[in-house]
Design an enzyme around this catalytic site. Sequence first.
Site, mmCIF file in Angstrom:
data_model
loop_
_atom_site.group_PDB
_atom_site.id
_atom_site.type_symbol
_atom_site.label_atom_id
_atom_site.label_comp_id
_atom_site.label_asym_id
_atom_site.label_seq_id
_atom_site.Cartn_x
_atom_site.Cartn_y
_atom_site.Cartn_z
ATOM 1 N N GLU A 126 4.365 -5.129 7.452
ATOM 2 C CA GLU A 126 3.530 -4.115 8.127
ATOM 3 C C GLU A 126 3.991 -3.816 9.547
ATOM 4 O O GLU A 126 3.937 -2.678 9.997
ATOM 5 C CB GLU A 126 2.056 -4.543 8.125
ATOM 6 C CG GLU A 126 1.366 -4.407 6.773
ATOM 7 C CD GLU A 126 1.585 -5.606 5.859
ATOM 8 O OE1 GLU A 126 2.370 -6.514 6.213
ATOM 9 O OE2 GLU A 126 0.960 -5.635 4.785
ATOM 10 N N GLY A 176 0.624 -5.018 0.789
ATOM 11 C CA GLY A 176 -0.526 -5.103 -0.116
ATOM 12 C C GLY A 176 -0.189 -5.781 -1.435
ATOM 13 O O GLY A 176 -1.077 -6.326 -2.095
ATOM 14 N N GLU A 216 -0.391 -9.399 -0.700
ATOM 15 C CA GLU A 216 -1.818 -9.695 -0.511
ATOM 16 C C GLU A 216 -2.563 -9.727 -1.842
ATOM 17 O O GLU A 216 -3.487 -10.522 -2.025
ATOM 18 C CB GLU A 216 -2.425 -8.664 0.448
ATOM 19 C CG GLU A 216 -1.884 -8.846 1.865
ATOM 20 C CD GLU A 216 -2.146 -7.646 2.765
ATOM 21 O OE1 GLU A 216 -1.726 -6.529 2.392
ATOM 22 O OE2 GLU A 216 -2.766 -7.822 3.830
ATOM 23 N N ALA A 261 0.868 -1.177 0.000
ATOM 24 C CA ALA A 261 0.000 0.000 0.000
ATOM 25 C C ALA A 261 0.903 1.225 0.000
ATOM 26 O O ALA A 261 2.069 1.148 0.415
ATOM 27 C CB ALA A 261 -0.874 -0.018 1.253
HETATM 28 N N1 CAA Z 1 4.614 3.257 -0.616
HETATM 29 C C1 CAA Z 1 4.997 4.426 -1.126
HETATM 30 N N2 CAA Z 1 6.171 4.604 -1.773
HETATM 31 C C2 CAA Z 1 6.973 3.529 -1.889
HETATM 32 C C3 CAA Z 1 6.624 2.274 -1.375
HETATM 33 C C4 CAA Z 1 5.371 2.153 -0.719
HETATM 34 N N3 CAA Z 1 4.920 0.979 -0.229
HETATM 35 N N4 CAA Z 1 7.634 1.391 -1.636
HETATM 36 C C5 CAA Z 1 8.573 2.100 -2.290
HETATM 37 N N5 CAA Z 1 8.178 3.375 -2.452
HETATM 38 C C6 CAA Z 1 8.894 4.469 -3.110
HETATM 39 C C7 CAA Z 1 10.039 4.978 -2.244
HETATM 40 O O1 CAA Z 1 9.570 5.886 -1.271
HETATM 41 C C8 CAA Z 1 10.920 5.608 -3.288
HETATM 42 O O2 CAA Z 1 10.381 6.865 -3.636
HETATM 43 P P1 CAA Z 1 11.317 8.195 -3.601
HETATM 44 O O3 CAA Z 1 12.363 7.940 -4.656
HETATM 45 O O4 CAA Z 1 10.356 9.288 -3.948
HETATM 46 O O5 CAA Z 1 11.895 8.258 -2.230
HETATM 47 C C9 CAA Z 1 10.752 4.689 -4.498
HETATM 48 O O6 CAA Z 1 9.533 3.986 -4.283
HETATM 49 C C10 CAA Z 1 11.874 3.679 -4.630
HETATM 50 O O7 CAA Z 1 11.979 2.983 -3.407
HETATM 51 P P2 CAA Z 1 13.358 2.818 -2.586
HETATM 52 O O8 CAA Z 1 14.258 3.964 -2.860
HETATM 53 O O9 CAA Z 1 13.007 2.532 -1.163
HETATM 54 O O10 CAA Z 1 13.945 1.518 -3.300
HETATM 55 P P3 CAA Z 1 14.953 0.442 -2.666
HETATM 56 O O11 CAA Z 1 15.400 -0.402 -3.811
HETATM 57 O O12 CAA Z 1 15.979 1.099 -1.840
HETATM 58 O O13 CAA Z 1 14.036 -0.444 -1.686
HETATM 59 C C11 CAA Z 1 12.055 -1.661 -1.065
HETATM 60 C C12 CAA Z 1 12.987 -1.223 -2.213
HETATM 61 C C13 CAA Z 1 12.788 -2.648 -0.150
HETATM 62 C C14 CAA Z 1 10.853 -2.341 -1.703
HETATM 63 C C15 CAA Z 1 11.627 -0.424 -0.255
HETATM 64 O O14 CAA Z 1 11.137 0.556 -1.158
HETATM 65 C C16 CAA Z 1 10.547 -0.683 0.766
HETATM 66 O O15 CAA Z 1 10.850 -1.223 1.818
HETATM 67 N N6 CAA Z 1 9.309 -0.277 0.453
HETATM 68 C C17 CAA Z 1 8.204 -0.378 1.396
HETATM 69 C C18 CAA Z 1 7.733 -1.807 1.500
HETATM 70 C C19 CAA Z 1 6.621 -1.924 2.530
HETATM 71 O O16 CAA Z 1 6.814 -1.687 3.704
HETATM 72 N N7 CAA Z 1 5.439 -2.327 2.057
HETATM 73 C C20 CAA Z 1 4.290 -2.532 2.931
HETATM 74 C C21 CAA Z 1 3.478 -1.287 2.974
HETATM 75 S S1 CAA Z 1 2.234 -1.378 4.215
HETATM 76 C C22 CAA Z 1 0.981 -2.269 3.514
HETATM 77 O O17 CAA Z 1 1.063 -2.698 2.383
HETATM 78 C C23 CAA Z 1 -0.208 -2.456 4.405
HETATM 79 C C24 CAA Z 1 -1.171 -3.428 3.933
HETATM 80 O O18 CAA Z 1 -1.411 -4.498 4.483
HETATM 81 C C25 CAA Z 1 -1.922 -3.141 2.775
#
Ligand code: CAA
Length: 258
Positions: free
Chosen positions: A132, A109, A112, A64
Amino acid sequence: MENLILEVNDYLAKITINRSKSLNALNRQTLEELKSAIEDLNMRKDVKIVIITGAGEKAFVAGADIKEMQKLNAVEGRELARLAQSVFASIENMNQVVIAAVNGYALGGGCELALACDIRLASANAKFGQPEVTLGVIPGFGGTQRLPRIVGSAKAKEMIFTGDMVDAQEAYRIGLVNNVYEQNELMEKATELAEKISSRGFVSVSLAKTAINDGLNMDIQSGCNYEANLFGLCFATEDKKEGMAAFVEKRKPNFRSC
Ligand code: CAA
């Protein structure tokens, strides 16, 4: 549609989640677009298989949209979960077979979304996880319910309580994905599988999906009764007549999905 690409070619529809700057993270708008694409496809008799994938080579869906969720209060958080859950339930219950072609990160998400699909194929670089708890929340798009049903509660609890990712091979080992391919082969393999399934009597494929999905929520005796009813229903179809006639006449069936 701004964040989705929908392509339909003959019996096959492909949905690409297309927000690669955010690693295809699901914001509300993308969920609304997905909802409308699924509703439209579900009405189409010509489409038998749907492949869902992510744009680019890095992510299927990285979860998400955290930046959007950061601003939400408790009521809005619940509404977001309900929206996504209803979209994912409509994917799970589509008349068509839905294949997730997981081409990179499938986190939160994103994992999921893949769980709501019928079959998951992964590229070798794919990574799955429910991170999460690293954000102070729990999975909200169905993960606490579908993940344990697919990999068992012990593995699901380990993944959800630690937030750790599993790579594609581990996902294959625990039954989270059906197969793993090199990234450049993933779409070809997904299309090959789609071709094979679409060549079968499609009314029966669709009824088998219903029997499995609904049966998972029943006790075994009720599930078997339900199966017998759907089995009986197959006998009213042209596909059953054609399939059995083709066997007896030693030729390939020519199913018309009716
Ligand atoms: N939401 C919003 N933006 C996101 C995102 C997310 N879930 N995942 C990545 N991005 C964005 C980053 O903020 C970044 O944007 P900026 O360049 O503007 O800063 C861009 O995508 C590239 O990401 P990274 O620079 O972080 O890339 P990386 O290669 O260093 O890392 C990653 C990749 C490990 C996937 C890392 O991006 C990450 O950990 N993302 C979040 C993953 C996460 O926690 N997902 C769960 C979300 S909560 C959820 O989904 C709840 C639910 O049950 C529905």
